[in-house]
Design an enzyme around this catalytic site. Sequence first.
Site, PDB file in Angstrom:
ATOM      1  N   CYS A  75       0.760  -1.234   0.186  1.00 38.30           N
ATOM      2  CA  CYS A  75      -0.092  -0.047  -0.121  1.00 38.30           C
ATOM      3  C   CYS A  75       0.735   1.160  -0.035  1.00 38.30           C
ATOM      4  CB  CYS A  75      -0.999   0.049   1.073  1.00 38.30           C
ATOM      5  SG  CYS A  75      -0.140  -0.279   2.787  1.00 38.30           S
ATOM      6  N   ASN A  76       0.381   2.127   0.873  1.00 38.58           N
ATOM      7  CA  ASN A  76       1.168   3.381   0.768  1.00 38.58           C
ATOM      8  C   ASN A  76       2.490   3.561   1.449  1.00 38.58           C
ATOM      9  OD1 ASN A  76       0.003   5.094  -1.161  1.00 38.58           O
ATOM     10  ND2 ASN A  76      -1.721   5.396   0.442  1.00 38.58           N
TER      11      ASN A  76
END
Length: 152
Positions: free
Chosen positions: A106-107
């Site tokens: 993800c981020n």
Amino acid sequence: MDINKKRTPKREEAQMVPQPVRGEPGLVHVDTTWGIIQPLQVRENVRTVDEIEIGEFQEKGLPIIDARTSGFYEVSTIPGAKNIPHDEITDRMDELDRDQPSIFFCNGPQCPQSPTAIHNLLEAGYPPEKMLYYRGGMHDWVTLGLPVVKNT
């Protein structure tokens, strides 16, 4: 003490993915204030991987899953990644290759989206040995100067 309480206070508008500094190749702006620091190992029997292993997956054409919501994916992602958002993962489990492990990201280290996807898949009975966790996510990928692709 909760490590998150030691962090710089959150900004009003978070910048979750490091952004290039105009006119300065290789230099990026990083917002250190958003999210909650995630553990290195997301769950028992789910191995955490690094950028080198992602590169090997890319070379072999193995599955890399961007578990972020589609708005993030459309802006940029790791080359070769397929977007299956964390909030759709159990409904779209049939899109995962059960013959190969998949890397989920993800981020970055403070983002809960891929850990949420992994937790949800485990609760739905997906085998832990078929999931790998890239904790560094887009944050580490970008700050290491690795390539991204835009999907807009």
